[in-house]
Design an enzyme around this catalytic site. Structure first.
Site, PDB file in Angstrom:
ATOM      1  N   LYS A  35     -11.524  -9.556  10.206  1.00 52.53           N
ATOM      2  CA  LYS A  35     -11.076  -9.481   8.804  1.00 52.53           C
ATOM      3  C   LYS A  35     -10.028  -8.375   8.665  1.00 52.53           C
ATOM      4  CE  LYS A  35     -14.987  -6.509   7.714  1.00 52.53           C
ATOM      5  NZ  LYS A  35     -16.361  -6.476   7.174  1.00 52.53           N
ATOM      6  N   ARG A 130     -25.253  -5.980  -2.090  1.00 52.54           N
ATOM      7  CA  ARG A 130     -23.867  -6.386  -2.262  1.00 52.54           C
ATOM      8  C   ARG A 130     -23.874  -7.905  -2.409  1.00 52.54           C
ATOM      9  NH1 ARG A 130     -19.786  -4.008   2.244  1.00 52.54           N
ATOM     10  NH2 ARG A 130     -20.591  -5.839   3.283  1.00 52.54           N
ATOM     11  N   TYR A 253       5.451  19.887   0.197  1.00 53.23           N
ATOM     12  CA  TYR A 253       5.126  19.797  -1.238  1.00 53.23           C
ATOM     13  C   TYR A 253       3.932  20.674  -1.581  1.00 53.23           C
ATOM     14  CZ  TYR A 253       8.177  15.710  -1.604  1.00 53.23           C
ATOM     15  OH  TYR A 253       9.241  14.877  -1.604  1.00 53.23           O
ATOM     16  N   MET A 301       5.602  11.409   2.052  1.00 53.05           N
ATOM     17  CA  MET A 301       5.677   9.954   2.179  1.00 53.05           C
ATOM     18  C   MET A 301       6.154   9.526   3.569  1.00 53.05           C
ATOM     19  SD  MET A 301       7.828   7.225  -0.115  1.00 53.05           S
ATOM     20  CE  MET A 301       7.002   7.604  -1.651  1.00 53.05           C
TER      21      MET A 301
END
Ligand SMILES: *Cc1c(COP(=O)(O)O)cnc(C)c1O
Length: 356
Positions: A35, A130, A253, A301
């Site tokens: 998956k 679930r 940053y 980023m």
């Protein structure tokens, strides 16, 4: 030259990991869980390395159809089953095995016009809460499905919530036993953790995912360090700039990191838009020119910074392993408060991938 970030997928390691898993569960057939695009490794490029598996398990109809169209003739299990009744036509056409976890799905199969019976996995909720029927409903559900001409082979399935702990499946196994009392049925219970560590839960089919890709279901590499499993994905890049910091200078940053002395740092072409976690703290392990060091400052980023103190020879063009054979994805993940699963699945589409 293109941007140096790259993921390489070691198909030989994938193949060997499947063999190791088979030896861990020699009596069971294996659903290779692919998956999430084979946990970020790319289903199209990876599946044929796993073609000695007994079946593929995934979630997404398009991926299942892709496997059929590429020539996979064996079983394919849709772990969440069908989401809408009209998908049953495709399950029928492509001979897909469906999980059944809710009453509406039983009705949908009853009403479907199928060319041949569908194999089903009846899901029991063993405590995860679930998907799945409560244990005391299984007998009824089983009889209902058994009576339908649209249903072929039936297997009981459950999923463990805490299989990484030695005593973690005791409760769930009790609930499965309660559900199956007096029922002759094939069973599939074991994820990676149970496949590796709970042979009493192996039964007919195991469903390993993360161990195929060479990471630990517990999040701790030590737990599989002696298993022979090898990391399949390596995320690498290069240093594209070097900065020489004076004491007290900040990096990146927010200036989260500040130097305490003169320090050389390398700027690596890899950031959160490549799938490297932005919340990685200072010191998250990274390999620079074969030497372990740590990241410094907040991940940007497109870039991150690494401490070059332990590797003074490193400079522009030096290779960097973010995770892979040396820097285990589990170690990066645990520094970041997550698990290898999340990091490998989050590999960004913009990262070029090569297979080796
Ligand atoms: C994802 C998944 C697995 C595989 O889990 P791993 O921990 O990666 O081995 C097995 N069964 C089901 C139902 C799943 O959703």
């Amino acid at each position: 030259m293109s941007r140096p970030v790259q993921a390489s997928i070691d198909l030989q390691a994938l193949r060997q990991n499947l063999n190791i898993i088979r030896r861990a569960a020699p009596q069971s057939r294996v659903w290779s869980v692919v998956k999430a695009n084979a946990y970020g490794h790319g289903l199209e490029r990876s599946w044929s390395a796993l073609n000695s598996t007994d079946g593929f398990a995934l979630l997404n109809l398009e991926e299942a159809i892709m496997l059929r169209e590429r020539g996979w003739k064996g079983p394919i299990l849709l772990l969440e089953g069908f989401f809408h009744a009209d998908e049953l036509a495709l399950f029928d056409k492509y001979r897909l095995t469906t999980s059944i976890h809710s009453n509406w799905q039983i009705k949908a199969i009853q009403n479907a016009r199928l060319n041949a019976p569908l194999d089903v996995y009846v899901k029991v909720n063993s405590g995860m809460n679930r998907l799945g029927f409560a244990p005391d409903r299984i007998h009824t559900v089983w009889q209902q499905l058994r009576a339908l001409p649209g249903v072929g082979e039936m297997t009981l399935m459950s999923h463990f919530a805490v299989a990484e702990r030695p005593d973690g499946i005791v409760d769930a196994m009790k609930r499965v036993a309660q559900a199956t009392e007096g029922l002759e049925c094939a069973r599939s219970l074991s994820n990676s953790a149970a496949t590796m560590w709970h042979p009493e839960a192996h039964y007919d089919w195991v469903r390993p995912g993360i161990v195929l890709y060479g990471a630990s279901p517990s999040g701790q590499w030590q737990d599989i360090a002696n298993s022979g499993l090898k990391p399949v994905m390596t995320l690498s890049s290069e240093i594209i700039a070097v900065q020489n910091l004076k004491p007290g200078e900040g990096v990146g940053y927010g200036q989260r990191y500040r130097s305490t002395q003169e320090q050389r740092i390398g700027i690596v072409a890899c950031g959160y838009a490549d799938g490297y976690p932005r919340h990685a703290p200072d010191g998250t392990p990274v390999l620079v020119d074969g030497v372990r060091t740590g990241i410094v400052g907040t991940v940007s980023m497109d870039m991150l910074a690494v401490d070059l103190t332990p590797c003074p020879q490193a400079g522009i063009g030096t290779s960097v392993e973010l995770w892979g054979k040396e820097i285990k994805i589990d170690d990066v993940a645990s520094a970041c408060g997550t698990v290898g699963y999340e990091l490998m699945c989050a590999l960004a589409p913009r990262v070029p991938v090569v297979t080796v």
